[in-house]
Design an enzyme around this catalytic site. Structure first.
Site, short mmCIF file in Angstrom:
data_model
loop_
_atom_site.label_atom_id
_atom_site.label_comp_id
_atom_site.label_asym_id
_atom_site.label_seq_id
_atom_site.Cartn_x
_atom_site.Cartn_y
_atom_site.Cartn_z
N ASN A 117 0.86 -1.18 0.00
CA ASN A 117 0.00 0.00 0.00
C ASN A 117 0.90 1.22 0.00
O ASN A 117 1.77 1.33 0.87
CB ASN A 117 -0.88 -0.03 1.26
CG ASN A 117 -1.52 1.31 1.55
OD1 ASN A 117 -1.89 2.02 0.64
ND2 ASN A 117 -1.65 1.65 2.83
N LYS A 132 -18.72 24.64 0.60
CA LYS A 132 -18.70 23.66 1.69
C LYS A 132 -19.78 23.99 2.71
O LYS A 132 -20.52 23.12 3.17
CB LYS A 132 -17.34 23.64 2.41
CG LYS A 132 -16.22 22.96 1.71
CD LYS A 132 -16.35 21.47 1.56
CE LYS A 132 -17.03 21.06 0.33
NZ LYS A 132 -16.59 21.09 -0.97
#
Ligand code: G6P
Length: 606
Positions: free
Chosen positions: A99, A483
């Protein structure tokens, strides 16, 4: 971002690995695979969601009680069976899952290829299997250690060797890794929630550490080999909280992931001020032909484009336009052959953005996609692709994908600017150094969340909120306002600070909140005049300003501070307190933050 799992114990490994991967699917879901030791190491993997792997395993089961698993979010190489993890060396005796990003993988791959190695995938991860196999002489720990010494980057790696069937060995370089401690069995995973139903006892592997996991023992040391003695801790989270990494909402988790996301988006792409973007292949001739850059996008991606416009104009001296994709596609735009169209989309699936990109291409533009999803329609349609590496974004209100888009735009400007000769070495160096500092600046901004909480308390009962700024600050104001309205449902508008007096000022009365972004030093005095105008009408002023700004306190009722930095890069830090402000207002108002009413994460219809 990908999810990794490991198991060593007495029980069949495959179902335990698949179950863990299901809980890690939020970290990536474009392909998955497992490897299980049983004499030899059997690998099963499949492109697509985890259920595809389950089907493969049903047709072709694997037996054995030691194994590793992976669920992928592609960074190098599109989603496919062969790019899915685990990856093995050509003999199949060493198998890894990984990962993160191996920054120097091109060089390592070239070196291995020169020695005759053949690669089965396009991933950076496969290089690790080859490297470990090259160093392996019966001691997996030693071989992993040697591979780690040459593989640069931020990553986590889990490896197993056919000759050592009772153990798995893992290292952590920044990317997360935990060991779950069982009774006669032990587990490895990218995060605690994947294992919470199996155990409550954990050892967190810290940055720079190596761990050897066996059924009856776990040994922790540094990658260099020094002993590490750590007491396990007991996790008390409930399952839902755990999935969100201990945060109450995905949005909060994603806001806090931004330093890592920026690090990953930069990972391996900067060498001094030279930029390496592997899927961007504009030739010098292509660069010369650009007359105008057309940025097309929707929503938050469009707001990222507003920052890009300013950055491209300033650094490249190329006229740059930002167009709503849904407007652009019906405008008969004056795109000329050779122009560059930059299509920005987190999902790479927004219908209007796809149509705009196709239109621009039809008119002769070269299309460069900035997207977060490898293999998305946009990435396949485009001539060049610049991937952000934000990992899956779950919250509908986008945060980490936005900052990753900004970083991608700066990288692109640096690449084009140096290639065209618009940017001299000194300016390029300064920008590159500034980019490398961003994770730290964002991290420091996040530590001041209490300031955003205090500001949110003052805004929670407002009816209307106005956001103002100039230049890049205006771009940030647009995104801050979006937002707030998306999740708090407060009416909110953003505009250039100079425009306020041409109409909106009529709405500013006693107590009306006005949020001003004031990071652009060359515009600072002008911005302050607008603040004075609203202050004179009784506005409640919230400012986003640098730590060093000691003037702003005289005008603002509340100041959200960000660390001092380069003005050109300020949008990346300045948006953070506004994301937190929106989050806390919505939270105080008791809204469904991750899934706001009427909105969708990705709009795939016109
Ligand atoms: C939707 C989402 C927004 C996003 C926009 C564009 O409206 O709610 O958060 O910015 O789509 O999405 P894209 O995937 O193209 O970036």
């Amino acid at each position: 971002m990908c999810g990794i799992m490991g198991y060593v114990g007495p029980r069949p490994a495959a179902p335990i690995l698949v179950d863990g991967l299901r809980r890690l699917e939020y970290r990536g879901y474009d392909s998955a695979g497992i490897a299980v030791a049983n004499g030899t190491i059997a690998v099963r993997k499949a492109e697509g969601k985890l259920d595809r792997l389950v089907e493969v395993l049903a047709e072709d089961p694997v037996e054995g009680t030691v194994g590793i698993g992976h669920t992928r979010w592609a960074t190098h190489g599109p989603p496919s069976d062969r790019n899915a993890h685990p990856h093995a060396d050509p003999s199949g005796a060493i198998v890894v899952v990984h990962n993160g990003i191996i920054e120097n993988f091109h060089r390592l791959r070239d070196e291995l290829a020169a020695e005759g190695a053949e690669f089965a995938s396009e991933t950076d991860s496969e290089v690790l299997a080859h490297l470990i196999a090259r160093y392996y002489d019966g001691d997996l720990v030693a071989a992993v250690r040697r591979a780690a010494a040459v593989a640069e980057g931020a990553y986590a790696l889990v490896a197993m060797a056919e000759q050592e069937p009772g153990r798995i060995v893992a290292i952590r370089r920044i990317s997360p890794l935990v060991v779950g401690l069982g009774d006669g069995e032990n587990f490895l995973a990218s995060d605690i929630p994947a294992l919470l139903h199996r155990t409550r006892d954990f050892l967190v592997v810290e940055d720079g550490e190596l761990v050897v996991v066996e059924a009856e023992a776990v040994r922790l040391e540094t990658i260099e080999g020094a002993t590490v003695d750590r007491t396990p801790f007991r996790a008390e989270w409930d399952a839902e909280q755990a999935e969100k990494g201990g945060y109450d909402h995905f949005m909060a988790k994603e806001i806090h992931e931004q330093p890592t996301v920026i690090t990953e988006t930069l990972g391996g792409r900067l060498d001094g001020h030279r930029v390496h973007l592997e899927d961007v292949r504009l030739s010098e001739d292509d660069l010369r032909k650009i007359d105008t850059i057309w940025i097309t996008a929707c929503g938050t991606a469009l707001h990222a484009g507003l920052v890009g416009r300013e950055v491209f104009r300033r650094l490249l001296r190329i006229p740059t336009r930002v167009e709503y994709a849904h407007e652009f596609r019906y405008q008969e735009p004056l795109v000329r052959p050779g122009d560059l169209a930059v299509a920005i989309s987190q999902s790479g699936e927004t219908a209007d953005t796809l149509a705009a990109a196709r239109l621009a291409r039809g008119l002769g533009a070269r299309v460069l996609a900035i997207t977060n999803v490898v293999g998305s329609t946009l990435s396949r349609d485009a001539d060049d692709v610049l991937y952000t590496r934000a990992g899956p974004e779950i919250s509908v209100a986008s945060t980490k994908a936005y900052t990753a888009m900004l970083v991608a735009e700066y990288l692109l400007a640096l690449l084009l600017g140096t290639a065209r000769g618009d940017l001299d070495a000194e300016a390029a160096d300064r920008l590159a150094r500034g980019l490398e500092h961003l994770p730290d600046l964002v991290d420091r901004t996040l530590r001041r969340e209490d300031e955003a909480v205090a500001a949110a308390r003052r805004l929670v009962d407002a009816d209307d909120v106005y956001f103002i700024g100039r230049g890049l600050d205006h771009a940030v104001a647009m995104e801050g306002s979006l937002k707030l309205k998306e999740i708090s449902y407060l009416h909110s508008e953003a505009m250039p600070a100079g425009e306020l007096k041409h109409g909106t000022l009529a709405l500013v009365t006693e107590g009306v909140p006005v949020v001003v972004v004031a990071t652009q030093r060359h515009l600072y005095d002008k911005t302050l005049s607008a603040v004075q105008e609203v202050k004179a009408r009784g506005a409640f002023v919230v400012a986003v300003a640098y730590d060093a700004d000691d003037e702003i306190d005289r005008f603002a009722d509340v100041v959200l501070r960000i660390p001092d930095g380069e003005d050109l890069l300020a949008p990346v830090t300045a948006i953070v307190p506004l994301q937190l402000l929106a989050y806390h207002v919505a939270r105080l108002r008791g809204h469904d933050i991750d899934q706001p009413r009427n909105l969708a994460k990705s709009v795939t219809v016109e």
